[in-house]
Design a protein around this motif. Structure first.
Motif, PDB file in Angstrom:
ATOM      1  N   THR A   8       0.866  -1.184   0.000  1.00 46.56           N
ATOM      2  CA  THR A   8       0.000   0.000   0.000  1.00 46.56           C
ATOM      3  C   THR A   8       0.899   1.229   0.000  1.00 46.56           C
ATOM      4  OG1 THR A   8      -0.170   0.177   2.420  1.00 46.56           O
ATOM      5  CG2 THR A   8      -1.844  -1.165   1.307  1.00 46.56           C
ATOM      6  N   LYS A   9       0.544   2.189  -0.802  1.00 44.15           N
ATOM      7  CA  LYS A   9       1.346   3.406  -0.926  1.00 44.15           C
ATOM      8  C   LYS A   9       1.428   4.150   0.406  1.00 44.15           C
ATOM      9  CE  LYS A   9       3.728   6.099  -3.523  1.00 44.15           C
ATOM     10  NZ  LYS A   9       5.036   5.651  -3.972  1.00 44.15           N
ATOM     11  N   GLU A  10       0.338   4.110   1.175  1.00 42.99           N
ATOM     12  CA  GLU A  10       0.328   4.805   2.462  1.00 42.99           C
ATOM     13  C   GLU A  10       1.431   4.284   3.386  1.00 42.99           C
ATOM     14  OE1 GLU A  10      -3.724   4.964   0.652  1.00 42.99           O
ATOM     15  OE2 GLU A  10      -2.328   3.344   1.056  1.00 42.99           O
ATOM     16  N   MET A  11       1.567   2.965   3.457  1.00 45.46           N
ATOM     17  CA  MET A  11       2.600   2.403   4.328  1.00 45.46           C
ATOM     18  C   MET A  11       3.987   2.620   3.738  1.00 45.46           C
ATOM     19  SD  MET A  11       1.132   1.711   7.039  1.00 45.46           S
ATOM     20  CE  MET A  11       2.699   1.352   7.775  1.00 45.46           C
ATOM     21  N   ASP A  12       4.099   2.635   2.414  1.00 41.40           N
ATOM     22  CA  ASP A  12       5.384   2.979   1.785  1.00 41.40           C
ATOM     23  C   ASP A  12       5.838   4.361   2.263  1.00 41.40           C
ATOM     24  OD1 ASP A  12       5.096   0.646   0.293  1.00 41.40           O
ATOM     25  OD2 ASP A  12       4.720   1.689  -1.600  1.00 41.40           O
ATOM     26  N   LEU A  13       4.910   5.306   2.290  1.00 45.43           N
ATOM     27  CA  LEU A  13       5.231   6.688   2.640  1.00 45.43           C
ATOM     28  C   LEU A  13       5.470   6.888   4.130  1.00 45.43           C
ATOM     29  CD1 LEU A  13       2.745   8.496   0.251  1.00 45.43           C
ATOM     30  CD2 LEU A  13       5.226   8.247  -0.009  1.00 45.43           C
ATOM     31  N   VAL A  14       4.994   5.970   4.951  1.00 47.50           N
ATOM     32  CA  VAL A  14       5.263   6.035   6.389  1.00 47.50           C
ATOM     33  C   VAL A  14       6.562   5.312   6.722  1.00 47.50           C
ATOM     34  CG1 VAL A  14       4.440   5.301   8.665  1.00 47.50           C
ATOM     35  CG2 VAL A  14       2.829   6.299   7.046  1.00 47.50           C
ATOM     36  N   LEU A  15       6.678   4.066   6.278  1.00 45.80           N
ATOM     37  CA  LEU A  15       7.825   3.248   6.670  1.00 45.80           C
ATOM     38  C   LEU A  15       9.094   3.548   5.876  1.00 45.80           C
ATOM     39  CD1 LEU A  15       6.138  -0.226   7.248  1.00 45.80           C
ATOM     40  CD2 LEU A  15       6.790   1.496   8.943  1.00 45.80           C
ATOM     41  N   GLY A  16       8.970   3.893   4.605  1.00 48.07           N
ATOM     42  CA  GLY A  16      10.153   4.149   3.787  1.00 48.07           C
ATOM     43  C   GLY A  16      11.034   5.253   4.339  1.00 48.07           C
ATOM     44  N   PRO A  17      10.488   6.450   4.555  1.00 44.73           N
ATOM     45  CA  PRO A  17      11.320   7.524   5.098  1.00 44.73           C
ATOM     46  C   PRO A  17      11.857   7.214   6.500  1.00 44.73           C
ATOM     47  CG  PRO A  17       9.380   8.433   4.055  1.00 44.73           C
ATOM     48  CD  PRO A  17       9.172   6.950   4.118  1.00 44.73           C
ATOM     49  N   PHE A  18      11.034   6.551   7.315  1.00 45.85           N
ATOM     50  CA  PHE A  18      11.510   6.169   8.647  1.00 45.85           C
ATOM     51  C   PHE A  18      12.722   5.252   8.528  1.00 45.85           C
ATOM     52  CE2 PHE A  18      11.773   3.205  12.164  1.00 45.85           C
ATOM     53  CZ  PHE A  18      11.833   4.059  13.254  1.00 45.85           C
ATOM     54  N   ALA A  19      12.625   4.255   7.673  1.00 48.56           N
ATOM     55  CA  ALA A  19      13.731   3.316   7.484  1.00 48.56           C
ATOM     56  C   ALA A  19      14.976   4.038   6.982  1.00 48.56           C
ATOM     57  CB  ALA A  19      13.325   2.208   6.512  1.00 48.56           C
ATOM     58  N   ASP A  20      14.812   4.903   5.997  1.00 53.83           N
ATOM     59  CA  ASP A  20      15.959   5.631   5.451  1.00 53.83           C
ATOM     60  C   ASP A  20      16.670   6.447   6.526  1.00 53.83           C
ATOM     61  OD1 ASP A  20      15.359   4.610   2.953  1.00 53.83           O
ATOM     62  OD2 ASP A  20      14.546   6.502   2.164  1.00 53.83           O
ATOM     63  N   ALA A  21      15.905   7.046   7.413  1.00 50.71           N
ATOM     64  CA  ALA A  21      16.475   7.929   8.424  1.00 50.71           C
ATOM     65  C   ALA A  21      16.972   7.206   9.670  1.00 50.71           C
ATOM     66  CB  ALA A  21      15.433   8.974   8.839  1.00 50.71           C
ATOM     67  N   ASN A  22      16.474   6.001   9.954  1.00 49.04           N
ATOM     68  CA  ASN A  22      16.742   5.400  11.255  1.00 49.04           C
ATOM     69  C   ASN A  22      17.408   4.032  11.283  1.00 49.04           C
ATOM     70  OD1 ASN A  22      15.372   7.263  13.354  1.00 49.04           O
ATOM     71  ND2 ASN A  22      13.910   7.119  11.675  1.00 49.04           N
ATOM     72  N   LEU A  23      17.261   3.236  10.250  1.00 48.59           N
ATOM     73  CA  LEU A  23      17.743   1.856  10.337  1.00 48.59           C
ATOM     74  C   LEU A  23      19.239   1.746  10.602  1.00 48.59           C
ATOM     75  CD1 LEU A  23      15.733  -0.170   7.658  1.00 48.59           C
ATOM     76  CD2 LEU A  23      15.272   0.146  10.096  1.00 48.59           C
ATOM     77  N   SER A  24      20.023   2.606  10.016  1.00 45.61           N
ATOM     78  CA  SER A  24      21.482   2.495  10.189  1.00 45.61           C
ATOM     79  C   SER A  24      21.919   2.730  11.632  1.00 45.61           C
ATOM     80  CB  SER A  24      22.219   3.450   9.252  1.00 45.61           C
ATOM     81  OG  SER A  24      21.944   4.790   9.595  1.00 45.61           O
ATOM     82  N   GLY A  25      21.121   3.407  12.415  1.00 43.77           N
ATOM     83  CA  GLY A  25      21.478   3.680  13.810  1.00 43.77           C
ATOM     84  C   GLY A  25      20.805   2.771  14.820  1.00 43.77           C
ATOM     85  N   MET A  26      20.065   1.796  14.349  1.00 47.93           N
ATOM     86  CA  MET A  26      19.329   0.912  15.256  1.00 47.93           C
ATOM     87  C   MET A  26      20.189  -0.277  15.682  1.00 47.93           C
ATOM     88  SD  MET A  26      15.604   1.083  13.363  1.00 47.93           S
ATOM     89  CE  MET A  26      14.595   0.225  14.552  1.00 47.93           C
ATOM     90  N   SER A  27      19.942  -0.739  16.904  1.00 48.34           N
ATOM     91  CA  SER A  27      20.652  -1.911  17.425  1.00 48.34           C
ATOM     92  C   SER A  27      20.118  -3.177  16.764  1.00 48.34           C
ATOM     93  CB  SER A  27      20.434  -2.012  18.936  1.00 48.34           C
ATOM     94  OG  SER A  27      19.083  -2.360  19.215  1.00 48.34           O
ATOM     95  N   ARG A  28      20.809  -4.271  16.958  1.00 58.92           N
ATOM     96  CA  ARG A  28      20.369  -5.560  16.410  1.00 58.92           C
ATOM     97  C   ARG A  28      18.978  -5.909  16.948  1.00 58.92           C
ATOM     98  NH1 ARG A  28      19.602  -8.178  12.392  1.00 58.92           N
ATOM     99  NH2 ARG A  28      21.606  -7.405  11.753  1.00 58.92           N
ATOM    100  N   ALA A  29      18.732  -5.679  18.232  1.00 57.01           N
ATOM    101  CA  ALA A  29      17.419  -5.979  18.817  1.00 57.01           C
ATOM    102  C   ALA A  29      16.335  -5.108  18.187  1.00 57.01           C
ATOM    103  CB  ALA A  29      17.460  -5.786  20.328  1.00 57.01           C
ATOM    104  N   GLU A  30      16.633  -3.829  17.973  1.00 59.85           N
ATOM    105  CA  GLU A  30      15.665  -2.935  17.333  1.00 59.85           C
ATOM    106  C   GLU A  30      15.399  -3.357  15.895  1.00 59.85           C
ATOM    107  OE1 GLU A  30      16.312   1.359  19.459  1.00 59.85           O
ATOM    108  OE2 GLU A  30      17.926   0.624  18.167  1.00 59.85           O
TER     109      GLU A  30
END
Length: 78
Positions: A8-30
């Motif tokens: 769904t485009k709505e979830m793409d627009l919510v999760l995509g930017p979040f992932a781009d901005a945050n995944l590299s700084g998240m711990s293995r558990a996160e």
């Protein structure tokens, strides 16, 4: 990739930017928890993010973080 190609485009627009901005700084558990979240149904995810239903307890803190990120992006875009 899975954050931007949800189904769904709505979830793409919510999760995509979040992932781009945050995944590299998240711990293995996160990251493991985020992977669990990605396995959820888009309709359920949207209802949880919009506050229409309660999320599973284990995902609630991560969903709150994602929701706050999305809200901040919307405010910044205005």
């Amino acid at each position: 990739m899975r954050s931007w190609r949800r189904g769904t485009k709505e979830m793409d627009l919510v999760l995509g930017p979040f992932a781009d901005a945050n995944l590299s700084g998240m711990s293995r558990a996160e990251l493991d928890l985020y992977d669990d979240l990605l396995a959820e149904n888009d309709q359920d995810l949207m209802a949880w993010i919009l506050g229409q239903s309660a999320p599973p307890e284990a995902l609630a803190p991560l969903l709150a973080r994602i929701t706050a990120f999305a809200e901040a992006r919307l405010k910044a875009a205005k």
